[in-house]
Design a protein around this motif. Structure first.
Motif, PDB file in Angstrom:
ATOM      1  N   ARG A 101      10.217   0.769  -3.602  1.00 22.59           N
ATOM      2  CA  ARG A 101       9.281   1.796  -4.082  1.00 22.59           C
ATOM      3  C   ARG A 101       8.680   2.573  -2.924  1.00 22.59           C
ATOM      4  NH1 ARG A 101       7.016   5.491  -6.703  1.00 22.59           N
ATOM      5  NH2 ARG A 101       9.186   6.059  -6.408  1.00 22.59           N
ATOM      6  N   ALA A 102       8.371   1.881  -1.829  1.00 16.56           N
ATOM      7  CA  ALA A 102       7.794   2.539  -0.660  1.00 16.56           C
ATOM      8  C   ALA A 102       8.764   3.557  -0.071  1.00 16.56           C
ATOM      9  CB  ALA A 102       7.404   1.511   0.393  1.00 16.56           C
ATOM     10  N   ALA A 103      10.058   3.280  -0.192  1.00 13.95           N
ATOM     11  CA  ALA A 103      11.082   4.194   0.325  1.00 13.95           C
ATOM     12  C   ALA A 103      11.416   5.302  -0.668  1.00 13.95           C
ATOM     13  CB  ALA A 103      12.349   3.417   0.670  1.00 13.95           C
ATOM     14  N   GLY A 104      10.866   5.214  -1.880  1.00 16.45           N
ATOM     15  CA  GLY A 104      11.073   6.265  -2.861  1.00 16.45           C
ATOM     16  C   GLY A 104      12.056   5.952  -3.966  1.00 16.45           C
ATOM     17  N   ALA A 105      12.500   4.703  -4.068  1.00 13.10           N
ATOM     18  CA  ALA A 105      13.459   4.349  -5.121  1.00 13.10           C
ATOM     19  C   ALA A 105      12.815   4.441  -6.499  1.00 13.10           C
ATOM     20  CB  ALA A 105      13.990   2.940  -4.895  1.00 13.10           C
ATOM     21  N   ASP A 106      13.609   4.879  -7.458  1.00 15.00           N
ATOM     22  CA  ASP A 106      13.199   4.924  -8.858  1.00 15.00           C
ATOM     23  C   ASP A 106      13.794   3.764  -9.643  1.00 15.00           C
ATOM     24  OD1 ASP A 106      12.012   7.740  -8.677  1.00 15.00           O
ATOM     25  OD2 ASP A 106      14.077   8.067  -8.016  1.00 15.00           O
ATOM     26  N   LEU A 107      14.889   3.237  -9.120  1.00 14.61           N
ATOM     27  CA  LEU A 107      15.578   2.101  -9.742  1.00 14.61           C
ATOM     28  C   LEU A 107      15.839   1.041  -8.685  1.00 14.61           C
ATOM     29  CD1 LEU A 107      17.552   4.864 -10.794  1.00 14.61           C
ATOM     30  CD2 LEU A 107      17.862   3.137 -12.561  1.00 14.61           C
ATOM     31  N   VAL A 108      15.920  -0.206  -9.148  1.00 17.36           N
ATOM     32  CA  VAL A 108      16.250  -1.336  -8.273  1.00 17.36           C
ATOM     33  C   VAL A 108      17.310  -2.176  -8.970  1.00 17.36           C
ATOM     34  CG1 VAL A 108      15.379  -3.439  -7.181  1.00 17.36           C
ATOM     35  CG2 VAL A 108      13.939  -1.403  -7.253  1.00 17.36           C
ATOM     36  N   LEU A 109      18.337  -2.572  -8.224  1.00 14.40           N
ATOM     37  CA  LEU A 109      19.374  -3.446  -8.779  1.00 14.40           C
ATOM     38  C   LEU A 109      18.902  -4.892  -8.774  1.00 14.40           C
ATOM     39  CD1 LEU A 109      22.406  -3.626  -9.728  1.00 14.40           C
ATOM     40  CD2 LEU A 109      22.916  -4.285  -7.371  1.00 14.40           C
ATOM     41  N   LEU A 110      19.030  -5.560  -9.920  1.00 15.31           N
ATOM     42  CA  LEU A 110      18.795  -7.002 -10.020  1.00 15.31           C
ATOM     43  C   LEU A 110      20.074  -7.631 -10.547  1.00 15.31           C
ATOM     44  CD1 LEU A 110      15.213  -7.118 -11.614  1.00 15.31           C
ATOM     45  CD2 LEU A 110      15.827  -7.311  -9.186  1.00 15.31           C
ATOM     46  N   ILE A 111      20.652  -8.548  -9.781  1.00 15.39           N
ATOM     47  CA  ILE A 111      21.925  -9.178 -10.135  1.00 15.39           C
ATOM     48  C   ILE A 111      21.647 -10.529 -10.786  1.00 15.39           C
ATOM     49  CG2 ILE A 111      24.148  -9.994  -9.268  1.00 15.39           C
ATOM     50  CD1 ILE A 111      23.779  -8.076  -6.878  1.00 15.39           C
ATOM     51  N   VAL A 112      21.954 -10.646 -12.058  1.00 20.17           N
ATOM     52  CA  VAL A 112      21.633 -11.867 -12.799  1.00 20.17           C
ATOM     53  C   VAL A 112      22.268 -13.094 -12.145  1.00 20.17           C
ATOM     54  CG1 VAL A 112      21.847 -13.054 -15.012  1.00 20.17           C
ATOM     55  CG2 VAL A 112      21.334 -10.605 -14.965  1.00 20.17           C
ATOM     56  N   ALA A 113      23.507 -12.978 -11.697  1.00 21.12           N
ATOM     57  CA  ALA A 113      24.214 -14.126 -11.120  1.00 21.12           C
ATOM     58  C   ALA A 113      23.559 -14.651  -9.848  1.00 21.12           C
ATOM     59  CB  ALA A 113      25.666 -13.743 -10.821  1.00 21.12           C
TER      60      ALA A 113
ATOM     61  N   ALA B  20       0.825  -1.202   0.000  1.00 30.30           N
ATOM     62  CA  ALA B  20       0.000   0.000   0.000  1.00 30.30           C
ATOM     63  C   ALA B  20       0.864   1.258   0.000  1.00 30.30           C
ATOM     64  CB  ALA B  20      -0.931  -0.009   1.207  1.00 30.30           C
ATOM     65  N   ALA B  21       1.943   1.229   0.765  1.00 31.07           N
ATOM     66  CA  ALA B  21       2.856   2.384   0.811  1.00 31.07           C
ATOM     67  C   ALA B  21       3.528   2.586  -0.534  1.00 31.07           C
ATOM     68  CB  ALA B  21       3.893   2.183   1.909  1.00 31.07           C
ATOM     69  N   ALA B  22       3.903   1.493  -1.188  1.00 28.37           N
ATOM     70  CA  ALA B  22       4.544   1.583  -2.501  1.00 28.37           C
ATOM     71  C   ALA B  22       3.592   2.178  -3.533  1.00 28.37           C
ATOM     72  CB  ALA B  22       5.012   0.202  -2.947  1.00 28.37           C
ATOM     73  N   LEU B  23       2.349   1.737  -3.510  1.00 24.92           N
ATOM     74  CA  LEU B  23       1.373   2.205  -4.490  1.00 24.92           C
ATOM     75  C   LEU B  23       0.949   3.648  -4.225  1.00 24.92           C
ATOM     76  CD1 LEU B  23      -0.833  -1.004  -4.789  1.00 24.92           C
ATOM     77  CD2 LEU B  23       0.897  -0.190  -6.396  1.00 24.92           C
ATOM     78  N   ALA B  24       1.120   4.109  -2.991  1.00 28.72           N
ATOM     79  CA  ALA B  24       0.740   5.476  -2.646  1.00 28.72           C
ATOM     80  C   ALA B  24       1.812   6.496  -3.005  1.00 28.72           C
ATOM     81  CB  ALA B  24       0.436   5.560  -1.148  1.00 28.72           C
ATOM     82  N   ARG B  25       2.993   6.023  -3.336  1.00 36.87           N
ATOM     83  CA  ARG B  25       4.089   6.931  -3.682  1.00 36.87           C
ATOM     84  C   ARG B  25       3.808   7.682  -4.981  1.00 36.87           C
ATOM     85  NH1 ARG B  25       8.715   9.134  -1.347  1.00 36.87           N
ATOM     86  NH2 ARG B  25       9.334   7.828   0.382  1.00 36.87           N
ATOM     87  N   PRO B  26       4.309   8.907  -5.107  1.00 31.69           N
ATOM     88  CA  PRO B  26       4.250   9.574  -6.414  1.00 31.69           C
ATOM     89  C   PRO B  26       4.993   8.742  -7.458  1.00 31.69           C
ATOM     90  CG  PRO B  26       4.915  11.105  -4.675  1.00 31.69           C
ATOM     91  CD  PRO B  26       4.931   9.739  -4.071  1.00 31.69           C
ATOM     92  N   ALA B  27       4.672   8.963  -8.709  1.00 31.62           N
ATOM     93  CA  ALA B  27       5.297   8.185  -9.783  1.00 31.62           C
ATOM     94  C   ALA B  27       6.817   8.281  -9.723  1.00 31.62           C
ATOM     95  CB  ALA B  27       4.803   8.684 -11.135  1.00 31.62           C
ATOM     96  N   ALA B  28       7.461   7.175 -10.024  1.00 27.93           N
ATOM     97  CA  ALA B  28       8.923   7.142 -10.044  1.00 27.93           C
ATOM     98  C   ALA B  28       9.453   8.042 -11.164  1.00 27.93           C
ATOM     99  CB  ALA B  28       9.425   5.715 -10.248  1.00 27.93           C
ATOM    100  N   ILE B  29      10.644   8.579 -10.961  1.00 30.48           N
ATOM    101  CA  ILE B  29      11.314   9.377 -11.988  1.00 30.48           C
ATOM    102  C   ILE B  29      11.770   8.451 -13.116  1.00 30.48           C
ATOM    103  CG2 ILE B  29      13.295  10.886 -12.445  1.00 30.48           C
ATOM    104  CD1 ILE B  29      13.181  11.663  -9.462  1.00 30.48           C
ATOM    105  N   ASP B  30      11.687   8.929 -14.331  1.00 32.17           N
ATOM    106  CA  ASP B  30      12.082   8.150 -15.511  1.00 32.17           C
ATOM    107  C   ASP B  30      13.613   8.073 -15.570  1.00 32.17           C
ATOM    108  OD1 ASP B  30      12.592   7.035 -17.967  1.00 32.17           O
ATOM    109  OD2 ASP B  30      11.293   8.383 -19.094  1.00 32.17           O
ATOM    110  N   ALA B  31      14.146   6.982 -15.047  1.00 29.00           N
ATOM    111  CA  ALA B  31      15.590   6.836 -14.971  1.00 29.00           C
ATOM    112  C   ALA B  31      16.222   6.595 -16.335  1.00 29.00           C
ATOM    113  CB  ALA B  31      15.943   5.685 -14.026  1.00 29.00           C
ATOM    114  N   LEU B  32      15.503   5.941 -17.238  1.00 21.96           N
ATOM    115  CA  LEU B  32      16.064   5.692 -18.572  1.00 21.96           C
ATOM    116  C   LEU B  32      16.308   6.997 -19.311  1.00 21.96           C
ATOM    117  CD1 LEU B  32      14.131   2.529 -19.811  1.00 21.96           C
ATOM    118  CD2 LEU B  32      16.517   2.683 -19.074  1.00 21.96           C
TER     119      LEU B  32
END
Length: 256
Positions: free
Chosen positions: A128-140, A27-39
């Motif tokens: 997202r709830a904390a305000g992140a616009d990007l998240v690291l995903l490590i393939v390995a 709910a907190a994540a969905l209530a956040r303003p839209a993320a900034i367009d990092a691309l």
């Protein structure tokens, strides 16, 4: 080491989940303003772009900087020309926290990356709830099914995934996801050995429509130039900034 870091990060997230259930964080994540367009913020340009990192420590180097005020450091990064801010939120070995990310998000206008060992949807919602616009995903660190699932969730929440790779096979797996932001980390997260030429060997596998990020082994402007010459659109820098005057260092790096 990578397996240990991932297991620890997931275990710590599970402890947080006991106090703050999935539904509350969602709910907190969905209530956040839209993320900034990092691309858009990190799109290829005439000069290299920098993701500047708030980083207190690492398993390979130990304590780097105390960083009592991560927000103030992030403000100096933005003033110095950084296109995005990375915040280490892993607590056991990197001494970071989600509170650091929240403080940084409240202080800057550029995109903010949650850099952690992500392996559970709860961690993506936390980001997202904390305000992140990007998240690291490590393939390995992830099997392909989990990687796809987490990448889909990142997108559903309006964020961008920085998909980190360390080999040709991992680059191919990232591209199979449709990743728009692909990182190549010079540091092998199993051995912590560095290979600064790894990016150059893999860059041609990443098509021109994908933003290419070089990570690790950056101590000087010459290192940034090395990555730029090999095709990096963006360079992620941590240690060199937290152990120096960050504005002066960014000025030097961005002049490449």
């Amino acid at each position: 080491m990578l397996s240990e870091l991932l297991a620890g990060a997931i275990a710590d997230a599970e402890l947080r989940r006991q106090d703050r259930p999935y539904s509350v964080v969602e709910a907190a994540a969905l209530a956040r303003p839209a993320a900034i367009d990092a691309l858009s913020a990190l799109a290829p340009a005439e000069r290299v772009k920098i993701i500047a990192e708030v980083k207190r420590a690492s398993p390979s180097r130990g304590t780097l900087a105390e960083i009592r005020d991560p927000a103030a450091l992030a403000v100096s990064y933005e003033f110095g020309g950084a296109s995005a801010i990375s915040v280490l939120t892993e607590g056991r070995r990197f001494l970071g926290s989600l509170a650091d990310l929240e403080q940084v998000r409240s202080a800057v206008s550029v995109p903010v990356l949650r850099k952690d060992f992500i392996g559970d949807p709860y961690q993506v919602l936390e980001a997202r709830a904390a305000g992140a616009d990007l998240v690291l995903l490590i393939v390995a660190a992830l099997d392909q099914a989990t990687l796809v699932s987490l990448h889909d969730l990142v997108r559903e929440l309006g964020m961008t995934a920085l998909v980190e790779t360390h080999s040709a096979d991992e680059v191919d797996r990232a591209l199979d996801l449709g990743a728009g932001l692909v990182g190549v980390n010079a540091r092998d997260l199993s051995t912590f050995d560095l290979d600064q030429d790894l990016f150059g060997r893999l860059a041609d596998r990443i098509p021109s429509g994908v933003v290419r990020v070089a990570e690790s082994a950056v101590k000087s402007a010459a290192d940034v130039a090395h990555y730029r010459a090999a095709g990096a659109d963006v360079v992620l820098v941590g240690e060199a900034l937290v152990t120096s005057d960050p504005i002066r260092t960014l000025t030097e790096f961005l002049a490449v």
